[in-house]
Write an enzyme that holds these catalytic residues in place. Structure first.
Site, PDB file in Angstrom:
ATOM      1  N   GLY A  12       9.692   7.305   4.847  1.00 19.72           N
ATOM      2  CA  GLY A  12       9.096   8.381   4.053  1.00 19.72           C
ATOM      3  C   GLY A  12       8.726   8.015   2.629  1.00 19.72           C
ATOM      4  CG  ASN A  14       3.011   5.561   2.062  1.00 16.12           C
ATOM      5  OD1 ASN A  14       2.283   5.300   1.108  1.00 16.12           O
ATOM      6  ND2 ASN A  14       3.387   4.642   2.944  1.00 16.12           N
ATOM      7  CG  MET A  98       5.771   5.044  13.161  1.00 16.45           C
ATOM      8  SD  MET A  98       4.314   4.313  12.373  1.00 16.45           S
ATOM      9  CE  MET A  98       4.351   2.689  13.091  1.00 16.45           C
ATOM     10  CG  HIS A 117      -3.361   1.178   9.775  1.00 20.14           C
ATOM     11  ND1 HIS A 117      -2.481   1.295  10.838  1.00 20.14           N
ATOM     12  CD2 HIS A 117      -3.872  -0.071   9.843  1.00 20.14           C
ATOM     13  CE1 HIS A 117      -2.471   0.169  11.519  1.00 20.14           C
ATOM     14  NE2 HIS A 117      -3.311  -0.676  10.938  1.00 20.14           N
ATOM     15  CB  THR A 149     -11.521   9.664  14.997  1.00 21.10           C
ATOM     16  OG1 THR A 149     -11.152   8.286  14.928  1.00 21.10           O
ATOM     17  CG2 THR A 149     -12.391  10.026  13.806  1.00 21.10           C
ATOM     18  CG  ASP A 153      -4.379   2.703  13.486  1.00 23.88           C
ATOM     19  OD1 ASP A 153      -3.938   3.741  12.979  1.00 23.88           O
ATOM     20  OD2 ASP A 153      -3.647   1.847  14.014  1.00 23.88           O
ATOM     21  CB  THR A 180       4.375  -1.773  -4.110  1.00 25.96           C
ATOM     22  OG1 THR A 180       5.666  -2.207  -3.697  1.00 25.96           O
ATOM     23  CG2 THR A 180       4.415  -1.399  -5.569  1.00 25.96           C
TER      24      THR A 180
HETATM   25  C1  GAR Z   1       3.644   2.429   5.905  1.00 25.85           C
HETATM   26  O1  GAR Z   1       3.420   1.064   5.639  1.00 25.85           O
HETATM   27  C2  GAR Z   1       2.463   3.017   6.640  1.00 25.85           C
HETATM   28  O2  GAR Z   1       1.219   2.502   6.226  1.00 25.85           O
HETATM   29  C3  GAR Z   1       2.764   2.596   8.055  1.00 25.85           C
HETATM   30  O3  GAR Z   1       4.145   2.766   8.199  1.00 25.85           O
HETATM   31  C4  GAR Z   1       4.776   2.591   6.926  1.00 25.85           C
HETATM   32  C5  GAR Z   1       5.590   3.815   6.652  1.00 25.85           C
HETATM   33  O4  GAR Z   1       6.385   3.650   5.522  1.00 25.85           O
HETATM   34  N1  GAR Z   1       2.015   3.346   8.999  1.00 25.85           N
HETATM   35  C6  GAR Z   1       1.632   2.879  10.175  1.00 25.85           C
HETATM   36  O5  GAR Z   1       1.888   1.757  10.566  1.00 25.85           O
HETATM   37  C7  GAR Z   1       0.854   3.863  11.013  1.00 25.85           C
HETATM   38  N2  GAR Z   1       0.127   3.157  12.039  1.00 25.85           N
HETATM   39  P1  GAR Z   1       7.031   4.924   4.837  1.00 25.85           P
HETATM   40  O6  GAR Z   1       7.702   5.727   5.954  1.00 25.85           O
HETATM   41  O7  GAR Z   1       8.035   4.356   3.874  1.00 25.85           O
HETATM   42  O8  GAR Z   1       5.931   5.684   4.167  1.00 25.85           O
END
Ligand code: GAR
Length: 198
Positions: A12, A14, A98, A117, A149, A153, A180
Site C-alpha cells: 500500500g 502507492n 493484483m 504498473h 482496459t 496492462d 520511490t
Molecule cells: C507497485 O510497484 C505497483 O506498481 C505494482 O505493485 C507494487 C505495489 O506496491 N503493481 C503491479 O505490479 C500491478 N500489475 P505498493 O503496494 O507498495 O503500492
C-alpha cells in the site's frame, strides 16, 4: 468534494502516497478530492493498516471467499463493485491491486479506472517486471500510470517516469528505486485527472 476509492492487495505504499497528497494542504487544493475508502483483496494486506493509520476507512473484499462460486472472478468483481459504488467515486485507483478484473467490471468504471504498473509500458506487462527488464539488458526502467482496459496492462498511458538501471542492480534494488518514483508519479497524474474533470 469528489471521492477516490483505492484498491490494494499488498504493502500500500502507492496508496499512502495518494492519501498523503490528498491530505496535504498545497495538494488538497489541486486534488479537490478525498480518499473515501481503501479496499483490500486480502484481509492481511499490510496496506490496510497503513490506511487506517492515515485515518482512511478500509474494507476487505476477500477474493478467496468466492473460490467456490460458479464464476469466482465475476462473483468477486460484483462484490467489489458494491463496496466501491457506496462511495460514488470520481476515480477508482488500482495501487498494487493484483487481481485481474473482468471486462464487465472494467466497462462499469470506464473513464474512472486507473492503474499503476512498474514498467515502461508497453514493455513488460504482467509480473516480474524488474527482473525481465534486467534480463533484457534495459538501460532504463520505470513506471506507468494508465487507464484500465479489459486487456491487462494495456490501456492509454496517462503518465510515466523513467529510472536508469545502474551497474549491479538487482530486481530488488531497481524495484525500490522505481517504487520511490511511483510515489511521485501517481499523485501527479491523479491531480491532473481531477483537474481535467473539474
Ligand atoms: C507497485 O510497484 C505497483 O506498481 C505494482 O505493485 C507494487 C505495489 O506496491 N503493481 C503491479 O505490479 C500491478 N500489475 P505498493 O503496494 O507498495 O503500492
Amino acid at each position: 468534494m469528489k471521492n477516490i476509492v483505492i484498491l490494494i492487495s499488498g504493502g500500500g505504499s502507492n496508496m499512502a502516497a495518494i492519501v498523503q497528497a490528498a491530505q496535504r494542504e498545497d495538494w488538497a487544493g489541486r486534488f479537490g478530492a478525498r480518499v473515501a475508502a481503501v479496499i483490500g483483496s486480502k484481509a492481511g494486506a499490510p496496506g490496510l493498516e497503513l490506511a487506517r493509520a492515515q485515518g482512511v476507512p478500509t474494507e476487505v473484499v476477500e477474493h478467496k471467499a468466492f473460490a467456490q462460486e460458479a464464476d469466482p472472478r465475476a462473483a468477486f468483481d460484483a462484490a467489489l463493485a458494491i463496496a466501491i459504488d457506496r462511495h460514488a467515486p470520481a476515480l477508482v485507483l488500482l495501487a498494487g491491486f493484483m487481481r485481474i478484473l473482468t471486462p464487465g467490471f472494467v466497462q462499469r468504471y470506464e473513464g474512472r479506472l486507473v492503474n499503476i504498473h512498474p514498467s515502461l509500458l508497453p514493455a513488460f506487462a504482467g509480473l516480474q517486471t524488474h527482473q525481465r527488464a534486467l534480463d533484457a539488458g534495459c538501460q532504463f526502467a520505470g513506471a506507468t500510470v494508465h487507464r484500465v482496459t479489459p486487456e491487462l496492462d494495456h490501456g492509454p498511458i496517462l503518465g510515466q517516469v523513467v529510472v536508469p538501471v545502474l551497474p549491479g542492480d538487482t530486481a530488488q534494488s531497481l524495484g525500490q528505486r522505481v517504487l520511490t518514483q511511483e510515489h511521485r508519479l501517481f499523485p501527479r497524474v491523479v491531480a491532473a485527472l481531477l483537474a481535467q474533470a473539474a
